[in-house]
Design a protein around this motif. Structure first.
Motif, PDB file in Angstrom:
ATOM      1  N   TYR A 198       0.837  -1.192   0.000  1.00  0.00           N
ATOM      2  CA  TYR A 198       0.000   0.000   0.000  1.00  0.00           C
ATOM      3  C   TYR A 198       0.879   1.252   0.000  1.00  0.00           C
TER       4      TYR A 198
ATOM      5  N   ASP B 105      -3.536   1.087  -3.736  1.00  0.00           N
ATOM      6  CA  ASP B 105      -3.211  -0.331  -3.811  1.00  0.00           C
ATOM      7  C   ASP B 105      -2.098  -0.511  -4.838  1.00  0.00           C
TER       8      ASP B 105
ATOM      9  N   THR C 233       1.334  -2.833   4.919  1.00  0.00           N
ATOM     10  CA  THR C 233       0.058  -2.616   5.594  1.00  0.00           C
ATOM     11  C   THR C 233      -0.288  -1.127   5.555  1.00  0.00           C
ATOM     12  N   LYS C 234      -1.554  -0.828   5.725  1.00  0.00           N
ATOM     13  CA  LYS C 234      -1.993   0.570   5.692  1.00  0.00           C
ATOM     14  C   LYS C 234      -1.423   1.355   6.875  1.00  0.00           C
TER      15      LYS C 234
ATOM     16  N   GLU D 152      -0.738  -4.838  12.312  1.00  0.00           N
ATOM     17  CA  GLU D 152      -0.354  -4.050  11.136  1.00  0.00           C
ATOM     18  C   GLU D 152       1.066  -3.502  11.287  1.00  0.00           C
TER      19      GLU D 152
ATOM     20  N   ALA E  31      -1.120  -7.592   7.266  1.00  0.00           N
ATOM     21  CA  ALA E  31      -2.197  -6.749   6.753  1.00  0.00           C
ATOM     22  C   ALA E  31      -3.544  -7.194   7.318  1.00  0.00           C
TER      23      ALA E  31
ATOM     24  N   LYS F 266      -8.148  -3.754   4.681  1.00  0.00           N
ATOM     25  CA  LYS F 266      -8.183  -3.783   3.226  1.00  0.00           C
ATOM     26  C   LYS F 266      -8.480  -2.398   2.669  1.00  0.00           C
TER      27      LYS F 266
END
Length: 420
Positions: free
Chosen positions: A2, A106, A140-141, A227, A232, A235
């Motif tokens: 990400y 993404d 991960t975000k 995270e 992850a 989403k």
């Protein structure tokens, strides 16, 4: 993988697009009614200006020519934001708009040179829109958000940080360099509780016992911890979830005593809320109206009121909602009080068209639906408020104070920049 792309000092940067003379100058942008500082450029921070400081405390810097001050120009910011997001979307498979100045992207299936891609994103947004950005890239975000924070803080990174460019030792050092409160999703109260457990940094949280974290703070903080460990759990959302409640309210530039002025403000808020309902394909079953006097003027009579009504038919009809809101205002309004704020609340929101629940209620008219669709089309193309109900024009004193607002360079023909 990400990416989190964030516009630097976004509100001030929007002003600099059309004012190149302000490059490297100290700029602040003020909140509603020109109250407090909500955006500071690096040069403004160097002057010692703190976030949320009341404007009157720094007005002397403007008078001395050391500071340029702007009122909030939400029309300009929204349009520049849309252009920024479109520019980013042209380089990645999918984006999730997180706020007016940042989005997640993404990067699945993208070439391995993701750091190079991050620099390409920065360059395209700068060239196409004129907004400086920073990019954080991670598996991960939460880590992408953390990398973006570091990229913004450390100039030597060139505005881009790819978590995978760091070896495990440097990753641990990076996590240890920031307090746990800087982690996305960790609020002040949670950070205080973690601190009392000896969890002071992002690294401490990443290495804490998962069972203890879940027992003390629940699954949300445990998910944040995972995270940070590179697992992850969140989403990408290709569309924001529909809002379950809409609130539109605003403080006035001064005290409002006249009911007609309040009626105009309520009509304006209803129009905005109803347009948002239609944009997300929803209807509301409950409508509320609130009125507030100035709570900090304790020497003046106080009146704080909120009343709800159930709509006979859940709807998103501006005219029907305005009619019900004005009825509520009639019941709430008290002569002799000076009101500082008014607002509209919509609840019982559900996706889908209006449904006739009451056999005696008026059926939803296709003609009315066509009228509202035309209203939205014109206001989307030419700017909100181009077409509006007559009730919104009953008064002008309720508008918020924006004494230093810039032109709407991109959304109003009269404000188009002139060259030469």
């Amino acid at each position: 993988m990400y990416a989190l792309i964030d516009g630097n000092c976004f509100y001030a940067s929007c002003q600099r697009i059309f004012r190149p003379d302000l490059a490297h100058k100290a700029i602040v942008v003020l909140s509603n009614n020109d109250g407090c500082v909500v955006t500071r450029t690096r040069e403004a921070k160097a002057l010692g200006i703190k976030m949320a400081v009341p404007f009157f405390q720094i007005a002397h810097l403007e008078r001395a020519g050391l500071l340029t001050v702007f009122s909030s120009n939400y029309e300009l910011y929204a349009d520049v934001s849309a252009r920024m997001m479109a520019s980013i979307a042209s380089l990645v498979p999918q984006v999730e708009v997180y706020s007016i100045d940042e989005c997640f992207a993404d990067l699945a299936g993208m070439p391995d040179e993701l750091t190079t891609l991050g620099h390409q994103i920065r360059a395209r947004v700068a060239q196409w829109v004129g907004i400086p950005t920073c990019v954080g890239i991670a598996p991960t975000k939460t880590l992408a958000k953390f990398c973006n924070h570091l990229a913004k803080r450390h100039d030597r990174l060139g505005g881009v940080l790819n978590w995978q460019d760091l070896n495990p030792e440097r990753q641990a050092k990076a996590l240890a360099s920031e307090p746990v409160g800087e982690v996305w999703g960790i609020g002040r109260q949670t950070a205080d509780k973690l601190g009392r457990m000896g969890i002071l940094t992002a690294l401490d949280l990443a290495r804490a016992d998962p069972a203890t974290i879940r027992a003390r703070f629940g699954v949300v903080v445990e998910r944040t911890q995972r995270e940070l460990q590179g697992i992850a759990c969140l989403k990408l959302e290709d569309a924001a979830p529909a809002k379950q409640q809409l609130v539109r309210s605003r403080s006035f530039g001064g005290l409002i005593h006249d009911q007609a002025e309040l009626a105009a403000a309520i009509a304006h808020h209803v129009a905005e809320a109803a347009a948002d309902l239609r944009a997300q394909g929803s209807v509301a079953a409950m409508l509320g109206v609130e009125l507030h006097t100035h709570r900090f003027h304790e020497q003046t009579p106080q009146h704080h009121a909120l009343e709800w009504t159930a709509l006979p038919v859940p709807c998103n009809d501006t005219l029907a909602l305005t009619r019900e809101a004005q009825r509520l205002l009639e019941r709430l309004y008290r002569p002799g009080f000076g009101y500082k704020k008014a607002g509209v609340l919509l609840s019982g929101i559900e996706t889908g068209p209006a449904r006739q629940l009451d056999l005696l209620a008026e059926a939803v008219s296709p003609t009315r639906e066509a009228l509202l669709a035309t209203l939205d089309t014109i206001n989307t193309r030419y700017g909100r408020g181009t077409l509006r109900l007559a009730a919104e024009g009953l008064g002008q004193q309720w508008h918020m104070r924006r004494d230093r607002v810039s032109p709407c360079y991109t959304t109003c023909f009269a404000d188009l920049p002139r060259v030469g």
